[in-house]
Write a protein that holds these residues in place. Structure first.
Motif, mmCIF file in Angstrom:
data_model
loop_
_atom_site.group_PDB
_atom_site.id
_atom_site.type_symbol
_atom_site.label_atom_id
_atom_site.label_comp_id
_atom_site.label_asym_id
_atom_site.label_seq_id
_atom_site.Cartn_x
_atom_site.Cartn_y
_atom_site.Cartn_z
ATOM 1 N N ARG A 100 0.842 -1.189 0.000
ATOM 2 C CA ARG A 100 0.000 0.000 0.000
ATOM 3 C C ARG A 100 0.881 1.245 0.000
ATOM 4 O O ARG A 100 1.740 1.407 0.849
ATOM 5 N N ALA A 101 0.641 2.086 -0.973
ATOM 6 C CA ALA A 101 1.428 3.311 -1.064
ATOM 7 C C ALA A 101 1.008 4.264 0.056
ATOM 8 O O ALA A 101 -0.175 4.431 0.342
ATOM 9 N N VAL A 102 1.980 4.848 0.681
ATOM 10 C CA VAL A 102 1.724 5.789 1.762
ATOM 11 C C VAL A 102 1.946 7.193 1.220
ATOM 12 O O VAL A 102 3.007 7.519 0.709
ATOM 13 N N ALA A 103 0.898 7.999 1.336
ATOM 14 C CA ALA A 103 0.977 9.367 0.827
ATOM 15 C C ALA A 103 1.921 10.183 1.695
ATOM 16 O O ALA A 103 1.937 10.040 2.917
ATOM 17 N N PRO A 104 2.714 11.051 1.078
ATOM 18 C CA PRO A 104 3.584 11.926 1.870
ATOM 19 C C PRO A 104 2.732 12.920 2.661
ATOM 20 O O PRO A 104 1.633 13.288 2.238
ATOM 21 N N PRO A 105 3.226 13.376 3.804
ATOM 22 C CA PRO A 105 2.438 14.280 4.658
ATOM 23 C C PRO A 105 1.945 15.541 3.950
ATOM 24 O O PRO A 105 0.887 16.051 4.281
ATOM 25 N N GLN A 106 2.695 16.030 2.968
ATOM 26 C CA GLN A 106 2.293 17.254 2.274
ATOM 27 C C GLN A 106 0.979 17.071 1.516
ATOM 28 O O GLN A 106 0.304 18.034 1.210
ATOM 29 N N GLU A 107 0.614 15.836 1.192
ATOM 30 C CA GLU A 107 -0.601 15.562 0.426
ATOM 31 C C GLU A 107 -1.807 15.256 1.317
ATOM 32 O O GLU A 107 -2.902 15.041 0.812
ATOM 33 N N LEU A 113 -3.280 14.027 9.017
ATOM 34 C CA LEU A 113 -2.008 14.266 9.704
ATOM 35 C C LEU A 113 -2.135 13.933 11.190
ATOM 36 O O LEU A 113 -1.252 13.284 11.762
ATOM 37 N N LEU A 114 -3.243 14.365 11.810
ATOM 38 C CA LEU A 114 -3.439 14.069 13.228
ATOM 39 C C LEU A 114 -3.507 12.565 13.483
ATOM 40 O O LEU A 114 -2.986 12.085 14.486
ATOM 41 N N ARG A 115 -4.132 11.835 12.583
ATOM 42 C CA ARG A 115 -4.216 10.374 12.754
ATOM 43 C C ARG A 115 -2.808 9.756 12.706
ATOM 44 O O ARG A 115 -2.509 8.830 13.437
ATOM 45 N N ARG A 116 -1.962 10.302 11.836
ATOM 46 C CA ARG A 116 -0.579 9.820 11.776
ATOM 47 C C ARG A 116 0.217 10.235 13.014
ATOM 48 O O ARG A 116 1.033 9.483 13.505
ATOM 49 N N VAL A 117 -0.037 11.435 13.493
ATOM 50 C CA VAL A 117 0.633 11.899 14.707
ATOM 51 C C VAL A 117 0.265 10.973 15.863
ATOM 52 O O VAL A 117 1.114 10.633 16.687
ATOM 53 N N ALA A 118 -0.986 10.532 15.914
ATOM 54 C CA ALA A 118 -1.436 9.618 16.966
ATOM 55 C C ALA A 118 -0.651 8.309 16.941
ATOM 56 O O ALA A 118 -0.482 7.669 17.981
ATOM 57 N N ASP A 176 4.038 9.506 14.268
ATOM 58 C CA ASP A 176 4.727 9.947 13.047
ATOM 59 C C ASP A 176 5.225 11.382 13.222
ATOM 60 O O ASP A 176 4.459 12.340 13.175
ATOM 61 N N ARG A 177 6.525 11.536 13.420
ATOM 62 C CA ARG A 177 7.126 12.859 13.642
ATOM 63 C C ARG A 177 7.063 13.733 12.387
ATOM 64 O O ARG A 177 6.908 14.946 12.480
ATOM 65 N N VAL A 178 7.196 13.132 11.229
ATOM 66 C CA VAL A 178 7.148 13.902 9.981
ATOM 67 C C VAL A 178 5.751 14.509 9.805
ATOM 68 O O VAL A 178 5.611 15.671 9.417
ATOM 69 N N ALA A 179 4.722 13.740 10.130
ATOM 70 C CA ALA A 179 3.353 14.252 10.053
ATOM 71 C C ALA A 179 3.157 15.378 11.069
ATOM 72 O O ALA A 179 2.503 16.384 10.766
ATOM 73 N N PHE A 180 3.737 15.221 12.258
ATOM 74 C CA PHE A 180 3.636 16.270 13.274
ATOM 75 C C PHE A 180 4.311 17.552 12.786
ATOM 76 O O PHE A 180 3.763 18.646 12.936
ATOM 77 N N GLU A 181 5.485 17.426 12.193
ATOM 78 C CA GLU A 181 6.197 18.597 11.673
ATOM 79 C C GLU A 181 5.387 19.289 10.581
ATOM 80 O O GLU A 181 5.339 20.517 10.518
ATOM 81 N N GLU A 182 4.738 18.512 9.720
ATOM 82 C CA GLU A 182 3.907 19.095 8.663
ATOM 83 C C GLU A 182 2.680 19.790 9.264
ATOM 84 O O GLU A 182 2.309 20.885 8.837
ATOM 85 N N LEU A 183 2.064 19.172 10.262
ATOM 86 C CA LEU A 183 0.921 19.783 10.933
ATOM 87 C C LEU A 183 1.342 21.101 11.578
ATOM 88 O O LEU A 183 0.654 22.114 11.448
#
Length: 188
Positions: free
Chosen positions: A5-12, A18-23, A26-33
């Protein structure tokens, strides 16, 4: 054969994703948020607090709370949005900061009220609204104008306004009603 399964980059992703990934840590998702939301959050906090140090502390406390509690975000299932959830956390942290400051501050014994220049926000509001409406807004008592600004311009609910202004919900409702009546009379 396993499907990858392809994982979308946080920018998309949107803020809720993003919050679900932060939960999930995921630090990259947190940085994007943070990159997306911190500028507008700082502006909203500065509208309510002129102390840059307090705003910085509230920002730090807010994002720490987001990192720790992202799993508790219920999202669109409850009719909420990620940015609304974030603002609620920030508003509560700001109220807490005001309470801490008030608890530790002692007013000077002979504090005389000094004439205060109109806030830039009030001037911008008058310039934007203008005319009779702007004049009527300018004549409102500050506590009524604050409630009106939070509910109408910022789009906050009664509950959110109560948290931001540190008032009981009933007081917010009463002030909103008084502001509407005063505006109606001024414009009649």
């Amino acid at each position: 054969m396993r499907r990858v399964r392809a994982v979308a980059p946080p920018q998309e992703l949107d803020e809720e994703q993003l919050l679900r990934r932060v939960a999930r840590g995921d630090r990259v998702a947190f940085e994007e948020l943070y990159r997306r939301t911190s500028p507008w959050l700082a502006v909203r906090l500065r509208r309510r607090c002129a102390d840059e140090q307090m705003v910085a502390e509230v920002m730090q406390e807010t994002y720490l709370a987001v990192w720790r509690a992202a799993g508790s975000f219920t999202g669109s299932l409850e009719g909420g949005s990620a940015v609304g959830w974030l603002w609620t956390i920030a508003a509560r942290r700001l109220v807490d900061a005001f309470r801490r400051r008030a608890h530790h501050a002692e007013p000077p014994p002979a504090a005389a009220p000094h004439p205060v220049a109109p806030a830039a926000e009030d001037e911008a509001l008058r310039a934007t609204v203008g005319g009779d409406v702007g004049d009527a807004l300018g004549r409102l008592a500050p506590e009524l104008r604050d409630v009106l600004r939070a509910m109408v311009l910022d789009g906050l609910s009664v509950r959110e306004t109560a948290v931001v202004l540190g008032l009981p919900e009933g007081t917010v409702k009463t002030r909103a009603r008084r502001a509407r009546i005063a505006m109606r009379e001024a414009l009649a």
